[in-house]
Design a protein around this motif. Sequence first.
Motif, PDB file in Angstrom:
ATOM      1  N   PRO A   1       0.824  -1.211   0.000  1.00  0.00           N
ATOM      2  CA  PRO A   1       0.000   0.000   0.000  1.00  0.00           C
ATOM      3  C   PRO A   1       0.860   1.264   0.000  1.00  0.00           C
ATOM      4  O   PRO A   1       1.890   1.331   0.668  1.00  0.00           O
ATOM      5  CB  PRO A   1      -0.801  -0.107   1.301  1.00  0.00           C
ATOM      6  N   LEU A   2       0.433   2.239  -0.804  1.00  0.00           N
ATOM      7  CA  LEU A   2       1.071   3.556  -0.887  1.00  0.00           C
ATOM      8  C   LEU A   2       2.566   3.471  -1.196  1.00  0.00           C
ATOM      9  O   LEU A   2       3.365   4.281  -0.729  1.00  0.00           O
ATOM     10  CB  LEU A   2       0.821   4.357   0.389  1.00  0.00           C
ATOM     11  N   ALA A   3       2.933   2.488  -2.006  1.00  0.00           N
ATOM     12  CA  ALA A   3       4.335   2.297  -2.401  1.00  0.00           C
ATOM     13  C   ALA A   3       4.603   2.990  -3.728  1.00  0.00           C
ATOM     14  O   ALA A   3       3.724   3.106  -4.579  1.00  0.00           O
ATOM     15  CB  ALA A   3       4.642   0.812  -2.533  1.00  0.00           C
TER      16      ALA A   3
ATOM     17  N   GLN B   1       2.343   5.738  -7.733  1.00  0.00           N
ATOM     18  CA  GLN B   1       2.115   5.279  -6.369  1.00  0.00           C
ATOM     19  C   GLN B   1       0.905   4.363  -6.323  1.00  0.00           C
ATOM     20  O   GLN B   1      -0.132   4.644  -6.930  1.00  0.00           O
ATOM     21  CB  GLN B   1       1.897   6.458  -5.425  1.00  0.00           C
ATOM     22  N   THR B   2       1.050   3.258  -5.597  1.00  0.00           N
ATOM     23  CA  THR B   2      -0.074   2.353  -5.394  1.00  0.00           C
ATOM     24  C   THR B   2      -1.094   3.022  -4.476  1.00  0.00           C
ATOM     25  O   THR B   2      -0.774   3.968  -3.758  1.00  0.00           O
ATOM     26  CB  THR B   2       0.383   1.022  -4.765  1.00  0.00           C
ATOM     27  N   ASN B   3      -2.318   2.508  -4.504  1.00  0.00           N
ATOM     28  CA  ASN B   3      -3.334   3.081  -3.622  1.00  0.00           C
ATOM     29  C   ASN B   3      -3.263   2.433  -2.238  1.00  0.00           C
ATOM     30  O   ASN B   3      -2.404   1.586  -1.978  1.00  0.00           O
ATOM     31  CB  ASN B   3      -4.732   2.979  -4.247  1.00  0.00           C
ATOM     32  N   ALA B   4      -4.154   2.828  -1.353  1.00  0.00           N
ATOM     33  CA  ALA B   4      -4.139   2.346   0.027  1.00  0.00           C
ATOM     34  C   ALA B   4      -4.402   0.844   0.129  1.00  0.00           C
ATOM     35  O   ALA B   4      -4.073   0.218   1.133  1.00  0.00           O
ATOM     36  CB  ALA B   4      -5.155   3.118   0.862  1.00  0.00           C
ATOM     37  N   LEU B   5      -4.976   0.242  -0.927  1.00  0.00           N
ATOM     38  CA  LEU B   5      -5.235  -1.194  -0.950  1.00  0.00           C
ATOM     39  C   LEU B   5      -4.114  -1.974  -1.636  1.00  0.00           C
ATOM     40  O   LEU B   5      -4.224  -3.183  -1.833  1.00  0.00           O
ATOM     41  CB  LEU B   5      -6.563  -1.473  -1.653  1.00  0.00           C
TER      42      LEU B   5
ATOM     43  N   GLN C   1       7.590  -2.198 -11.812  1.00  0.00           N
ATOM     44  CA  GLN C   1       8.679  -2.711 -10.990  1.00  0.00           C
ATOM     45  C   GLN C   1       8.635  -2.028  -9.640  1.00  0.00           C
ATOM     46  O   GLN C   1       8.521  -0.812  -9.563  1.00  0.00           O
ATOM     47  CB  GLN C   1      10.036  -2.445 -11.651  1.00  0.00           C
ATOM     48  N   THR C   2       8.703  -2.849  -8.607  1.00  0.00           N
ATOM     49  CA  THR C   2       8.798  -2.290  -7.264  1.00  0.00           C
ATOM     50  C   THR C   2      10.268  -2.095  -6.945  1.00  0.00           C
ATOM     51  O   THR C   2      11.129  -2.777  -7.492  1.00  0.00           O
ATOM     52  CB  THR C   2       8.160  -3.206  -6.206  1.00  0.00           C
TER      53      THR C   2
END
Length: 135
Positions: free
Chosen positions: A41-43, A100-104, A127-128
């Motif tokens: 989340p949030l990454a 950015q990813t979301n909170a989920l 890619q993370t």
Amino acid sequence: GCPARAVPCRSAFALAATGAPAAGALAWARSFTYTFPNLAPLATVQLTLGFAEIFPASCAAGVWARVLTVRVNNATFASDLDVLSQVPCNTAYLVQGAAQTNALGKLIVQFSASTEQNPFVSLIDVQTVVEQTVE
């Protein structure tokens, strides 16, 4: 994995999209969405989108015939994107940036048309980035 002495270390892994349209549907949909689940989340992730205008009619129509907008989790990632204004027909064009990813922990990538011709995408790479510190 990361070598023990690497500081910082970046590790990438492949992700599978869910809810993606069938390949044949891409050329005919005014908009479509790919969802990449199961991320932190949030990454912050590195997103690369690949395009190549390969359709003869679109190539003949030329610049500004196919213009699209890409939104990631409701934030504009690319707007007024016209591949033929950047590269010739049958040539790859990449758009890269941080997202950015979301909170989920989802990355939702939405494509929509700004002109008569429908949007398309040839590649989506997520890619993370994992920072590791060696003690």
